[in-house]
Design a protein around this motif. Structure first.
Motif, short mmCIF file in Angstrom:
data_model
loop_
_atom_site.label_atom_id
_atom_site.label_comp_id
_atom_site.label_asym_id
_atom_site.label_seq_id
_atom_site.Cartn_x
_atom_site.Cartn_y
_atom_site.Cartn_z
N ARG A 1 0.84 -1.01 0.10
CA ARG A 1 -0.03 -0.01 0.04
C ARG A 1 0.71 1.33 0.00
N ALA A 2 0.52 2.39 -0.79
CA ALA A 2 1.30 3.53 -0.81
C ALA A 2 1.40 4.23 0.32
N GLN B 1 -8.67 -1.70 -6.28
CA GLN B 1 -8.40 -0.30 -6.80
C GLN B 1 -7.66 0.61 -5.89
N PHE C 1 -3.92 2.94 -4.69
CA PHE C 1 -2.47 3.57 -4.90
C PHE C 1 -1.50 2.55 -4.35
N TYR C 2 -0.40 2.07 -5.06
CA TYR C 2 0.63 1.14 -4.51
C TYR C 2 1.91 1.61 -4.70
N ASP C 3 2.95 0.86 -3.86
CA ASP C 3 4.38 1.01 -4.06
C ASP C 3 4.69 -0.39 -4.77
N ASN D 1 3.65 5.13 -5.48
CA ASN D 1 2.47 5.83 -5.52
C ASN D 1 1.81 5.75 -6.72
N ARG D 2 1.54 4.53 -7.52
CA ARG D 2 1.05 4.13 -8.73
C ARG D 2 -0.41 3.86 -8.42
N PRO D 3 -1.17 4.55 -9.27
CA PRO D 3 -2.51 3.90 -9.38
C PRO D 3 -2.85 2.79 -9.87
#
Lengths: 503, 166
Positions: free
Chosen positions: A189-190, A215, A217-219, A239-241
């Motif tokens: 998780r971001a 769905q 935002f993730y690292d 922080n990628r959607p």
């Protein structure tokens, strides 16, 4: 010592009042000074529902004949059912991790075959992680923060429903445009790097990977697997959607970093090859790269039988090997081995990396009683640096322990021997043994101590037996004694031990 | 220091009234006395009270149960594992890793009842993995061993850049 029944209490209280106290004499000072102590309670096991391990906080002992009361919070039962997205299909064998302050260690339990989960816990506010696959699969965990569990919680079972997850595909691509197989792609998780999500996959042929993801935002990290066999520079995408819109394939591009073969060996001071565990950490720097790359740490950890060879990306590396713990029957005969080396394309392959175990150090601990005479007991030695090995040794008749140890700073704990009748006579003593620079010695004096009696008690249950009571110094947190509360009818909840006299 | 104040120097009737006022509720409390509640009325610990040392190993925390895994998060503080061990000749702590990473089984401590396990000391892997921590206790020909199930996870910043030692 014999205590009077509580029904005599009123008479004892009123008698001096009726008799008067015209002389107004002061009571004598207590013979033993009062003190405070921090108590922890450890329960006997998971199948006991009325006791749970917990920190009881700081408690006071009046000294002399007063009991030490250790309060226990009664556990409450909490139950839940775990469902897949949609809330109709229960999920079996889902790990549920509970985390909170004031409770000893993380707790958890998996759901049963019908998706039901239940546990007895100490009332409090918990962070809950519901993890299908126990975080080692490819399903994202559900995180529920600050769940209050109290006596009212069991009124209705909780429901934990996993969020909908969408399929996504991606590709790990090298600087030559070709897919990289064997890379590990891990999602977090971001902004919450320490919380595992439970999704980690290995790229397949052509660098392709796939997983399902709610769905958000993730690292994402891309790296060599644990054994370092895929020589790629480490990359972290922050922080990628995800998942990407319209079923697009996510491309994870690796920077162009040259690789070189590196050979190494692990040996003792005499040059004999030894098997062991090697940890590699490499600073893969961005200097000179034609594309934007923030650099990263190449990590790998593997066993070797004495010689190893890896293809490594360019960078500055440190190799470390922890010598094996000697186990039960011998002393530590090897120290740590470390070696630094550079992988620089302009210089060609580096020389063989020789990891040589250092010589161990000699530590000496002298145990004395409160008068300074030699005392018997067991000495626990704990490393304060990796690999944090721990050892226990018995003192000789002169109160001395001599040990061959890895060079490090050690926490030393002395557990005093009991007297001939099996009674405790002194609280534990603590100190440090510093073997970082040279052989060393430390003198540890057992503190002047007092025997106390205590009772484990709850507000509504009364006296609680079969609890291990661990007492710690409230300032240092060091253990001074432990005891077991009695579980028989006559003395349920009572325990006895020793406490150090206040300094 | 405990000192008693001199409130009892007035006339005897005042002392009696005050004493009655204090004694009455205390006496009433005595009326509802229940045997051995909330505490035992009489204990004679010097004669009969002794710890139960019959179990070689007990009171392990966290709980040792296949359904109760312990989460070891890289970057987090140490988790303290402990048992109550009595009259043992040997105590051996192992870490065992059934799958990857390749480090299979190693000793981490001997003798101690309590062990702080640092997640960063466990073998590194970008992929979370299962491991076991075992305590094996021996007494003569009797051996007891039990295990904690561990889930070891990685940290998103594991691969962030750190300066290597030059």
């Amino acid at each position: 010592m014999r205590r009077l029944p509580s029904r005599f209490g009123p008479i004892l209280l009123v008698a001096p009042m009726l008799l008067g106290a015209a002389d107004c004499q002061e009571d004598p000072l207590p013979q033993i000074p009062a003190r405070t102590i921090r108590a922890e309670l450890l329960d006997p096991g998971p199948n006991v529902s009325d006791r749970r391990s917990q920190d009881s906080g700081v408690v006071s002992w009046g000294g002399d004949q007063n009991l030490l009361f250790v309060p226990m919070r009664r556990p409450v039962s909490v139950s839940a059912q775990v469902f897949e997205h949609g809330g109709t299909t229960p999920l079996a064998d889902v790990c549920v991790f509970l985390d909170t302050a004031g409770v000893l260690s993380d707790l958890g339990r998996s759901s049963d075959s019908t998706g039901n989960w239940g546990y007895g816990v100490v009332p409090g506010i918990y962070d809950v992680m519901v993890a299908p696959g126990c975080l080692v699969g490819t399903t994202a965990a559900l995180l529920e923060e600050e769940l209050e569990i109290n006596t009212a919680t069991p009124a209705a079972p909780l429901t934990w429903t996993l969020p909908p997850a969408l399929p996504m595909r991606g590709r790990v691509v090298g600087s030559d445009g070709l897919g990289v197989a064997g890379a590990t792609v891990t999602a977090y998780r971001a902004g919450e790097p320490e919380l595992p999500l439970g999704i980690a996959v290995t790229s397949g042929e052509g660098g392709v990977f796939a997983f399902d993801l709610p769905q958000g935002f993730y690292d994402l990290t891309v790296s060599t697997p644990w054994n370092g066999l895929v020589p790629i520079p480490p990359v972290t995408n922050r922080n990628r959607p995800l998942p990407p819109a319209a079923n697009l394939e996510l491309g994870l591009n690796l920077p162009p970093v040259a690789t070189l073969p590196v050979r190494g060996s692990l040996m003792d001071g005499s040059g004999n090859l030894l098997s062991g565990r090697i940890r590699l950490e490499g600073d893969v720097a961005p200097i000179g790269f034609p594309v934007e790359y923030e650099g990263g740490t190449f990590r790998a950890e593997f066993d070797t039988d004495g010689e190893w060879e890896l293809l490594l990306p360019a960078g500055l590396y440190t190799a470390t090997s922890f010598p094996p713990h000697p186990g039960l029957f011998s002393e530590q005969t090897l120290g740590l081995a470390t070696a630094d080396f550079a992988v620089e394309p302009s210089s060609g392959p580096p020389d063989d990396v020789a990891l040589v175990y250092s010589e161990p150090r000699l530590g000496r601990v002298v145990v004395r009683d409160a008068e300074g005479d030699p005392a018997q007991g067991h000495v626990n030695l704990r490393m304060t640096s990796p690999p944090h090995y721990a050892y226990q040794l018995a003192t000789a008749e002169d109160g001395v322990v001599v040990a061959s140890l890895i060079a490090d700073l050690y926490d030393v704990e002395v557990v005093p021997a009991r007297d001939a009748d099996g009674n405790k006579v002194a609280a534990r003593a603590h100190g440090e043994l510093d073997l970082r620079e040279s052989n060393a010695e430390v003198d540890l004096w057992l503190p002047q101590s007092d025997v106390y009696e205590g009772v484990v008690v709850t507000a509504d249950q009364g006296q609680i037996g079969n609890m291990k009571v661990v007492l710690r110094d409230p300032e240092t947190g060091k253990i001074v004694d432990d005891a077991l509360s009695d579980n028989t009818d006559g003395f349920r909840g009572f325990f006895r031990g020793v406490m150090p006299r206040a300094r | 220091m405990i000192a008693r104040s001199c409130v009892w120097e007035g006339p005897a009737i005042r002392r009696l009234l005050l004493a009655t006022a204090v004694a009455l509720p205390v006496f009433m409390a005595g009326c509802i006395w229940l045997p051995n509640w909330p505490f035992a009325d009489t204990i004679v610990p010097g004669e009969d009270f002794a710890e139960d040392d019959s179990q070689l190993v007990s009171h392990c925390t966290p709980h040792q149960d296949p359904r109760v895994p312990v989460l070891m998060r890289r970057g987090a503080a140490a988790t303290s594992f402990s048992c109550r061990v009595r009259n043992a000749d040997s105590v051996l702590w192992h870490v065992r890793i059934p799958g990857e990473p390749s480090v299979r089984d190693y000793v981490i401590a001997t003798g101690v009842e309590r062990l702080d396990v640092f997640p960063d000391d466990l073998p590194w892997s970008p992929r979370p993995y299962r491991a076991e921590l075992e305590i094996a206790v021996g007494q003569g020909t009797t051996n007891r061993s039990s295990r904690w199930q561990l889930i070891v996870t990685s940290h998103a910043d594991d691969l962030a850049r750190i300066e290597a030692t030059p």
